[in-house]
Design an enzyme around this catalytic site. Structure first.
Site, PDB file in Angstrom:
ATOM      1  N   LYS A 112       0.839  -1.207   0.000  1.00 32.95           N
ATOM      2  CA  LYS A 112       0.000   0.000   0.000  1.00 32.95           C
ATOM      3  C   LYS A 112       0.871   1.252   0.000  1.00 32.95           C
ATOM      4  CE  LYS A 112      -4.235  -1.981   1.546  1.00 32.95           C
ATOM      5  NZ  LYS A 112      -5.376  -2.051   2.395  1.00 32.95           N
ATOM      6  N   LYS A 194      -4.873  -9.403  -5.013  1.00 35.21           N
ATOM      7  CA  LYS A 194      -6.110  -9.882  -4.399  1.00 35.21           C
ATOM      8  C   LYS A 194      -7.256  -8.891  -4.642  1.00 35.21           C
ATOM      9  CE  LYS A 194      -6.101  -7.917   0.196  1.00 35.21           C
ATOM     10  NZ  LYS A 194      -7.449  -7.620   0.594  1.00 35.21           N
ATOM     11  N   LYS A 197     -11.492  -3.978  -1.655  1.00 33.07           N
ATOM     12  CA  LYS A 197     -12.559  -2.965  -1.633  1.00 33.07           C
ATOM     13  C   LYS A 197     -12.082  -1.637  -2.177  1.00 33.07           C
ATOM     14  CE  LYS A 197     -13.819  -4.246   2.970  1.00 33.07           C
ATOM     15  NZ  LYS A 197     -12.537  -4.034   3.623  1.00 33.07           N
TER      16      LYS A 197
HETATM   17  N1  AQP Z   1      -9.458 -11.030  -1.869  1.00 37.62           N
HETATM   18  C1  AQP Z   1      -9.695 -11.626  -0.724  1.00 37.62           C
HETATM   19  N2  AQP Z   1      -9.888 -12.970  -0.670  1.00 37.62           N
HETATM   20  C2  AQP Z   1     -10.137 -13.585   0.520  1.00 37.62           C
HETATM   21  N3  AQP Z   1     -10.212 -12.930   1.703  1.00 37.62           N
HETATM   22  C3  AQP Z   1     -10.035 -11.595   1.688  1.00 37.62           C
HETATM   23  N4  AQP Z   1     -10.050 -10.655   2.661  1.00 37.62           N
HETATM   24  C4  AQP Z   1      -9.814  -9.439   2.115  1.00 37.62           C
HETATM   25  N5  AQP Z   1      -9.652  -9.549   0.784  1.00 37.62           N
HETATM   26  C5  AQP Z   1      -9.771 -10.878   0.482  1.00 37.62           C
HETATM   27  C6  AQP Z   1     -10.289 -10.939   4.053  1.00 37.62           C
HETATM   28  O1  AQP Z   1     -11.405 -10.166   4.479  1.00 37.62           O
HETATM   29  C7  AQP Z   1     -11.218  -9.817   5.853  1.00 37.62           C
HETATM   30  C8  AQP Z   1     -11.475  -8.366   6.059  1.00 37.62           C
HETATM   31  O2  AQP Z   1     -10.534  -7.602   5.420  1.00 37.62           O
HETATM   32  P1  AQP Z   1     -10.448  -6.074   5.789  1.00 37.62           P
HETATM   33  O3  AQP Z   1     -11.631  -5.373   5.329  1.00 37.62           O
HETATM   34  O4  AQP Z   1     -10.178  -5.889   7.231  1.00 37.62           O
HETATM   35  O5  AQP Z   1      -9.154  -5.608   5.074  1.00 37.62           O
HETATM   36  P2  AQP Z   1      -8.354  -6.078   3.834  1.00 37.62           P
HETATM   37  O6  AQP Z   1      -7.764  -7.417   4.070  1.00 37.62           O
HETATM   38  O7  AQP Z   1      -7.394  -4.958   3.549  1.00 37.62           O
HETATM   39  O8  AQP Z   1      -9.488  -6.183   2.730  1.00 37.62           O
HETATM   40  P3  AQP Z   1      -9.695  -5.321   1.445  1.00 37.62           P
HETATM   41  O9  AQP Z   1     -10.945  -5.776   0.814  1.00 37.62           O
HETATM   42  O10 AQP Z   1      -8.472  -5.329   0.600  1.00 37.62           O
HETATM   43  O11 AQP Z   1      -9.925  -3.877   2.027  1.00 37.62           O
HETATM   44  P4  AQP Z   1      -9.227  -2.501   1.684  1.00 37.62           P
HETATM   45  O12 AQP Z   1      -9.194  -2.402   0.184  1.00 37.62           O
HETATM   46  O13 AQP Z   1     -10.124  -1.494   2.321  1.00 37.62           O
HETATM   47  O14 AQP Z   1      -7.867  -2.513   2.315  1.00 37.62           O
HETATM   48  C9  AQP Z   1      -9.807 -10.250   6.242  1.00 37.62           C
HETATM   49  O15 AQP Z   1      -9.870 -11.470   6.939  1.00 37.62           O
HETATM   50  C10 AQP Z   1      -9.138 -10.444   4.927  1.00 37.62           C
HETATM   51  O16 AQP Z   1      -8.095 -11.393   4.988  1.00 37.62           O
END
Ligand code: AQP
Length: 327
Positions: A112, A194, A197
């Protein structure tokens, strides 16, 4: 009693990666577990700028989404992180136990920070320590997470072990729970990264609220390869990812999917996949929309959950403050 805890950031609308990576494994634990904790990680979400009104909406949305997915407030303590100052207090103490070097090694921060350069917040750098506090505060044993969070749970383990060694037995050493299939759903527009969001393009993810037309449009535009066959091979990252999503929403094995699409191409496969995703999401969407009509009820549920969580968190912090010598 097996304590299970997980959390998701209310940034934007949750996507199917979040659902299959974290929510569904948590629901499996809820079936048999007797001490389940799930919270809305709002203080994690502000590590990148958030519009306050959007954030408020996303917190309510996340609450509705968990309930619609099957989280039962009778069996799970469901709460909002910022209700409990113990999380940030313990994070500060753990900051003084963690070393710069080990936090700098966190690959999610590196990824990031590469994009954001010098504007990256100190909070984004430090969020794995807040996550360690979230986990350790509740004597958590199992943390259902997606693959990307494994390193952060390992940091929580290291910090717990170091604290226990320095100040005496205080924290339970947690373990990540990572499912075999679906722990890392890749971006539809880029199978090397991956699904996320906060991805720059909405073609990257399927949100839990995407309607039929949006799902079809996004799946049609998903990257594939030049082979043209529906055959599972991990090295064919784009097709393997789409087949994984197919398997998760239909509960069919890869062999069954291969047989179903033998002799057919990506066009047929994508139309069928979009249909299955929509059929999977629709009942959840209906429930979410109906729950969102009663915002006070949602606020009540997370407030009550915070009350239950508080009694555990306060007790743990009394112990921690004594151990480090400030009380
Ligand atoms: N692509 C993914 N596949 C499987 N699991 C995923 N998780 C996130 N992306 C995937 C799991 O979802 C949970 C919550 O994640 P989070 O919202 O706390 O943060 P993150 O991992 O940073 O998820 P995002 O979607 O990528 O959010 P942003 O873009 O806001 O940073 C965790 O258990 C994560 O492993």
């Amino acid at each position: 009693m097996l304590r299970v805890l997980t959390a998701l950031k209310p940034t934007n609308i949750l996507h199917i990666g979040n659902y299959f990576g974290a929510i569904e494994p948590f629901l499996q634990q809820q079936k048999t577990g007797d001490s389940n904790f799930l919270f809305i990680a709002d203080y994690h979400s502000i590590t990148v700028p958030q519009d306050p009104d959007e954030l408020r909406k996303n917190i309510l949305f996340a609450t509705a989404a968990y309930l619609a997915a099957g989280v039962d407030p009778e069996k799970t303590t469901l709460f909002q992180q910022s209700y409990l100052q113990e999380h940030t207090e313990l994070a500060w103490i753990l900051n003084c136990v963690a070393s710069m070097g080990e936090v700098e090694r966190m690959t999610q921060y590196k990824d990031k920070a590469r994009v954001k350069g010098e504007t990256v917040s100190v909070g984004l750098f430090d969020y794995p320590v807040l996550m360690a506090a979230d986990i350790l505060l509740y004597d958590t044993e199992i943390v259902p997470v997606g693959e990307d969070q494994k390193q952060h749970v390992e940091l929580a383990r290291d910090l717990a072990e170091r604290f226990n060694k320095r100040f005496g037995e205080t924290f339970v050493i947690p373990k990540p729970m990572i499912r075999k299939q679906g722990a890392r759903i890749m971006g539809l527009d880029d199978p090397e990264k991956k699904m996320s969001k906060s991805a720059p393009s909405e073609k990257n993810y399927i949100s839990l609220m995407d309607d039929e037309a949006t799902v079809l449009r996004k799946i049609k535009s998903a990257v594939t390869d030049s082979e043209g066959t529906i055959r599972f091979d991990e090295s064919r990252k784009a097709v393997a990812n789409l087949m994984t999503i197919y398997s998760l929403v239909t509960e069919k094995s890869m062999e069954e999917i291969e047989t179903e699409f033998a002799g057919k191409g990506y066009g047929d496969f994508k139309i069928a996949l979009a249909g299955h995703i929509t059929a999977f999401l629709k009942p959840m969407q209906d429930k979410i929309n109906s729950l969102l009509k009663n915002e006070d009820e949602l606020r009540n549920i997370i407030k009550q959950g915070a009350g239950k969580a508080r009694s555990i968190a306060q007790k743990k912090m009394i112990e921690v403050r004594k151990k480090i010598g400030v009380s």
